[in-house]
Motif scaffolding. Sequence first.
Motif, PDB file in Angstrom:
ATOM      1  N   ARG A   1      14.388  14.670 -44.292  1.00 27.39           N
ATOM      2  CA  ARG A   1      15.120  15.926 -44.209  1.00 27.39           C
ATOM      3  C   ARG A   1      15.139  16.583 -45.578  1.00 27.39           C
ATOM      4  NH1 ARG A   1      18.718  16.879 -40.278  1.00 27.39           N
ATOM      5  NH2 ARG A   1      20.102  17.826 -41.802  1.00 27.39           N
ATOM      6  N   LEU A   2      14.939  17.896 -45.617  1.00 28.01           N
ATOM      7  CA  LEU A   2      14.988  18.647 -46.862  1.00 28.01           C
ATOM      8  C   LEU A   2      16.349  19.273 -47.093  1.00 28.01           C
ATOM      9  CD1 LEU A   2      11.485  20.398 -46.807  1.00 28.01           C
ATOM     10  CD2 LEU A   2      12.135  18.147 -47.681  1.00 28.01           C
ATOM     11  N   HIS A   3      17.255  19.154 -46.110  1.00 23.25           N
ATOM     12  CA  HIS A   3      18.632  19.650 -46.253  1.00 23.25           C
ATOM     13  C   HIS A   3      19.579  18.534 -45.856  1.00 23.25           C
ATOM     14  CE1 HIS A   3      16.177  23.272 -45.657  1.00 23.25           C
ATOM     15  NE2 HIS A   3      17.060  23.885 -46.435  1.00 23.25           N
ATOM     16  N   GLY A   4      20.745  18.516 -46.468  1.00 23.24           N
ATOM     17  CA  GLY A   4      21.732  17.486 -46.179  1.00 23.24           C
ATOM     18  C   GLY A   4      22.301  17.621 -44.776  1.00 23.24           C
ATOM     19  N   ILE A   5      22.784  16.460 -44.254  1.00 22.54           N
ATOM     20  CA  ILE A   5      23.381  16.465 -42.916  1.00 22.54           C
ATOM     21  C   ILE A   5      24.625  17.312 -42.869  1.00 22.54           C
ATOM     22  CG2 ILE A   5      24.830  14.419 -43.338  1.00 22.54           C
ATOM     23  CD1 ILE A   5      22.928  15.274 -40.101  1.00 22.54           C
ATOM     24  N   SER A   6      25.284  17.477 -44.017  1.00 22.59           N
ATOM     25  CA  SER A   6      26.500  18.306 -44.054  1.00 22.59           C
ATOM     26  C   SER A   6      26.164  19.787 -43.960  1.00 22.59           C
ATOM     27  CB  SER A   6      27.297  18.024 -45.347  1.00 22.59           C
ATOM     28  OG  SER A   6      26.491  18.316 -46.490  1.00 22.59           O
ATOM     29  N   GLU A   7      24.902  20.152 -44.372  1.00 22.04           N
ATOM     30  CA  GLU A   7      24.508  21.558 -44.301  1.00 22.04           C
ATOM     31  C   GLU A   7      24.050  21.928 -42.884  1.00 22.04           C
ATOM     32  OE1 GLU A   7      22.549  23.195 -48.096  1.00 22.04           O
ATOM     33  OE2 GLU A   7      21.760  21.166 -47.915  1.00 22.04           O
ATOM     34  N   PHE A   8      23.102  21.155 -42.362  1.00 19.11           N
ATOM     35  CA  PHE A   8      22.550  21.427 -41.041  1.00 19.11           C
ATOM     36  C   PHE A   8      22.396  20.114 -40.294  1.00 19.11           C
ATOM     37  CE2 PHE A   8      20.906  24.746 -43.842  1.00 19.11           C
ATOM     38  CZ  PHE A   8      21.344  25.888 -43.176  1.00 19.11           C
ATOM     39  N   ALA A   9      22.855  20.084 -39.035  1.00 15.36           N
ATOM     40  CA  ALA A   9      22.784  18.870 -38.224  1.00 15.36           C
ATOM     41  C   ALA A   9      21.343  18.579 -37.831  1.00 15.36           C
ATOM     42  CB  ALA A   9      23.654  19.018 -36.986  1.00 15.36           C
ATOM     43  N   GLY A  10      21.063  17.300 -37.484  1.00 16.79           N
ATOM     44  CA  GLY A  10      19.740  16.924 -37.030  1.00 16.79           C
ATOM     45  C   GLY A  10      19.416  15.494 -37.382  1.00 16.79           C
ATOM     46  N   THR A  11      18.285  15.007 -36.824  1.00 16.90           N
ATOM     47  CA  THR A  11      17.883  13.618 -37.050  1.00 16.90           C
ATOM     48  C   THR A  11      16.590  13.508 -37.852  1.00 16.90           C
ATOM     49  OG1 THR A  11      16.670  13.611 -34.961  1.00 16.90           O
ATOM     50  CG2 THR A  11      18.968  12.904 -34.906  1.00 16.90           C
ATOM     51  N   GLY A  12      15.872  14.607 -38.074  1.00 19.60           N
ATOM     52  CA  GLY A  12      14.633  14.537 -38.832  1.00 19.60           C
ATOM     53  C   GLY A  12      13.423  14.156 -38.008  1.00 19.60           C
ATOM     54  N   ILE A  13      13.510  14.246 -36.677  1.00 20.69           N
ATOM     55  CA  ILE A  13      12.390  13.851 -35.811  1.00 20.69           C
ATOM     56  C   ILE A  13      11.644  15.077 -35.293  1.00 20.69           C
ATOM     57  CG2 ILE A  13      11.847  12.728 -33.599  1.00 20.69           C
ATOM     58  CD1 ILE A  13      12.390  10.787 -35.765  1.00 20.69           C
ATOM     59  N   GLY A  14      12.303  16.241 -35.303  1.00 27.10           N
ATOM     60  CA  GLY A  14      11.755  17.421 -34.638  1.00 27.10           C
ATOM     61  C   GLY A  14      10.371  17.805 -35.130  1.00 27.10           C
ATOM     62  N   LEU A  15      10.179  17.961 -36.455  1.00 29.38           N
ATOM     63  CA  LEU A  15       8.881  18.392 -36.962  1.00 29.38           C
ATOM     64  C   LEU A  15       7.834  17.302 -36.803  1.00 29.38           C
ATOM     65  CD1 LEU A  15       9.924  20.387 -40.141  1.00 29.38           C
ATOM     66  CD2 LEU A  15       9.169  21.254 -37.940  1.00 29.38           C
ATOM     67  N   ALA A  16       8.243  16.017 -36.870  1.00 26.93           N
ATOM     68  CA  ALA A  16       7.289  14.948 -36.581  1.00 26.93           C
ATOM     69  C   ALA A  16       6.792  15.044 -35.145  1.00 26.93           C
ATOM     70  CB  ALA A  16       7.937  13.582 -36.838  1.00 26.93           C
ATOM     71  N   THR A  17       7.707  15.389 -34.223  1.00 20.42           N
ATOM     72  CA  THR A  17       7.321  15.593 -32.824  1.00 20.42           C
ATOM     73  C   THR A  17       6.341  16.759 -32.684  1.00 20.42           C
ATOM     74  OG1 THR A  17       9.458  14.757 -32.105  1.00 20.42           O
ATOM     75  CG2 THR A  17       8.211  16.045 -30.522  1.00 20.42           C
ATOM     76  N   VAL A  18       6.599  17.850 -33.424  1.00 21.41           N
ATOM     77  CA  VAL A  18       5.704  19.006 -33.393  1.00 21.41           C
ATOM     78  C   VAL A  18       4.300  18.609 -33.851  1.00 21.41           C
ATOM     79  CG1 VAL A  18       5.254  21.276 -34.387  1.00 21.41           C
ATOM     80  CG2 VAL A  18       7.563  20.677 -33.660  1.00 21.41           C
TER      81      VAL A  18
END
Length: 949
Positions: A903-920
């Motif tokens: 992730r290039l942004h902290g979890i406190s800034e934007f929610a997510g797991t970091g899998i989305g772009l790998a899936t893309v």
Amino acid sequence: MAALPLLLTAGGVLAPAALAGPASALENLGIASEASPYLLTVGGGLAGLLLGLLLRRRPPAPLAPRPTPGESHSAPPAPWRDFVELSADWPWETDATMRFVAIPDAPTAPSIAPADAPGRTWEEVIIPELPTDFAIAHRDTLSRHGPIAVTLTRRSATGEVRYLEIRGRPVFDASGRFQGYRGIGREVTDRARLSADLERNEERIHALIAYSTDGYWEQDANLHYTAITASSGHLADLAAEDAIGARRWELPGESPDEAPWAEHITQLKQIEPFSNLVFCRQDRNGRAVWLSESGIPVFDQRGVFAGYCGTTRNITDKVMARDRLQRDEALFRALFENLPINAGRISTDERWLQLNESLSGFLGQTPGALVGTPIDAVMTPEDAAAGKTLRARCLAGEIDRFSREVRYHGAGDSTLWCRESVRLIPGNDDVAPSFAIVIEDISAIRDTLDDRRTGEERYRQLFDLSPEATLVCIDGRIHLSNAASRRLFAADEQHPLEGVELLSLVHPDDRAMEAARLEQFGANPQQTALAPLPLRYLRLDGEPINAEATGVRMHFDGRPAVLYALRDVARWLSAEQVLRESRAMYRDVVESVNEILFQTDADGRVTFLNRAWRHTTGFDGRLTIGQNLLDFVADEDRGRVDQHLRGIREGFDEISQFEFRLRTHSAGPRWVEATIRPLRDTYDHVVGSSGTLDDITTRKKAEQSQHDLNRELEARVRVRTAELEASNRELEAFSYSVSHDLRAPLRAIDGFAQIVAEDYAPRLDETGREYLQRIRVATQKMARLIDDLIDLARLTRQAMKREQVNLSQIVEQILSELRQEDPDRLIEIHVEPRLIAAADRALIRVALENLLRNAWKFTSRREVAQIRFHAEMRDRQIVYCVSDNGAGFDMSFASKLFLPFHRLHGISEFAGTGIGLATVQRVIQRHEGRVWAQSVPDEGASFFFTLSH
């Protein structure tokens, strides 16, 4: 039956007087005194009247005095004996054993009495003639020594049915011992018949009340309801029992000070009859019910006012019909006055009766000024006379309506052409007949029609005077011809061209070719014109002629037609001979080339082909002219060829070289190599394309042979690739299994943490509860990561099914779902339409959804977010892009952007797991494409991807 209401009303008045007689008189008639109110209430006035007349006609018979114990029965007193002798009664007596005994000096028994009763028992004489169920009760009464009363049905010597009533009382001695019965037998045939008549009348009155449309009511002297037959007259839903004891104006929702009650109360105080008193009540369902009541005062036998009685009628339907009629009348009047057409009504003596505002304004006067004036004053004299004749025919019954065009004098002294429509309105006894009239201003229509006729005449002259021979053909036959075509084909009045089949004028040698061309033109609606083609024709006198034929589609008399134009080329043949010879050399060169030479117009239709076309495809070149080149491309290559042709026609490419399969007439598709350039006019505008098609089928076969030689090497590569893929599948399966195996302990940790939080929360301090909450948050986050891993692994195993997919439509669907999830966001969205790609629909939706959700997420802090999906051409390849104006990122970290869990942004800034772009990236790689990103921090990001076609 018509007299029943009168009997009912009059009987209700006389019934109290009729029943005022002594109770003994009623008992002598076999009617108990306690039954008299029943006769008044149920039997109605008719039963009371008949009973009163009967009582007054027949005097009551005195009862014999009861003998004292021990009194002798030897001889009745003289008064009693006289009465018995004068009456038709039968005195009887029994002993203690209920055996009839003879009575000394008794009068002769009537013929209806049992003749052989003395010496026989009661059981032998009376009981057999009683009904079985009544005999049981009667025996019980005898055993109790109670008073008895029975009625026997007897027959006289003539067979007439007669009735004998036997009444008796027990006799006791001084010591109270039972001595027997003593009583009187009396013929009650008349009374029984009267009772039967009363019962029948009662049944008729009940039926009358039950099926009457009116209800019946009674009031006492204080005007309180005492009886209401609300079950009749369709009034059962008014809860009539709730009105008993109340006055009419005391019912719910009524006030004695309001109309109509004040006037009605005054009338009642004067003890006067009233009729048609209309008022409204509410039924059980709260609906309004309109009633009409009429009543007359009732007096007792002393002449004292005793109340009112009368009828109630439900007039709700009439009131509603009247209201509807009033509303309809008001609506009709409003419609008539506000109609946007000129409408009015005139009398049979030719005068205005009624005009709406539109008509009076059209005539330039007010309705008041026109009503009563002759209709002839507003039209020309000749039109007025014709109108009188037509209206007279309507009155005579010959016609009931007519329509005509007349001239009216309008506002401002103008004379206008109008369409007048008149219809007779029949009259009746109260209303005289009249005429309804509608006037429509058709001055503009007549002017338009005159202009149209002038224009049609002008165009007809142009058509007829055209120097080119022109024919209008429908369904292959000539429907219209001009003078030039008649001269060309030597037609005259005896031998016209109209009706002749067009192909019959074509020379037999060219007829088949022209028939095929016309059939193809008719079957292809996209082809709007026939290309010029020189043909040979035959005149009507048999002389051959040469002409150049062309045509366009048109509609004639509402039917599809062809405008067929012929140009006589005989004059130009000699002038063009030199040009033809010069072209012959060029044509020889073009026709001798083995490559197909072609030209198309701006719509892709073929305009030129050399002889190699027929040699290669088997299709006749002359029949191919005018058809779209794509129609001869194999279905699998048509989309790709269309892209190249559009690139040429739209100016993107100056030259395009590619290979595709060309359909042939019977030998199957052949591979050709196309070299195409834009075809320009004198103004350097692209007006089509031209090029060559080189048959490379032989080369393709050679390439196939080369492909076979390389098959062994490719097999080795596939084996190695299969080994690598098996290894990758094992790794993915291991990852998938581990992810699934981790779910159970995570669920256990989360579940037990929830149990501790719910069951032991009071024993924990704030720190303990916070630790439990952290445990649950961590396990849930881990579960989401596992789910993402499973989804990522599933993408590598899912089978692909490529098809033509509308990416723009999928993007719009995803953005619509995001808007529903967060409807308060202010976002500007631009989606380029009709972006079509060959892809797996499910996988490409996963990739697009991850990209769009990232754009939606990272623009959440923008006041006005911008999301765009478009495509551009780079290096002859379509590149798709999803861009936004969100948070962006530093390009120095772009190499880690598509790695799982980076992730290039902290979890406190934007929610997510970091899998989305790998899936893309997985999805795009499976489509043999690539994906990359460009961004500037705080200025947004753009994600680009390609798809292999």
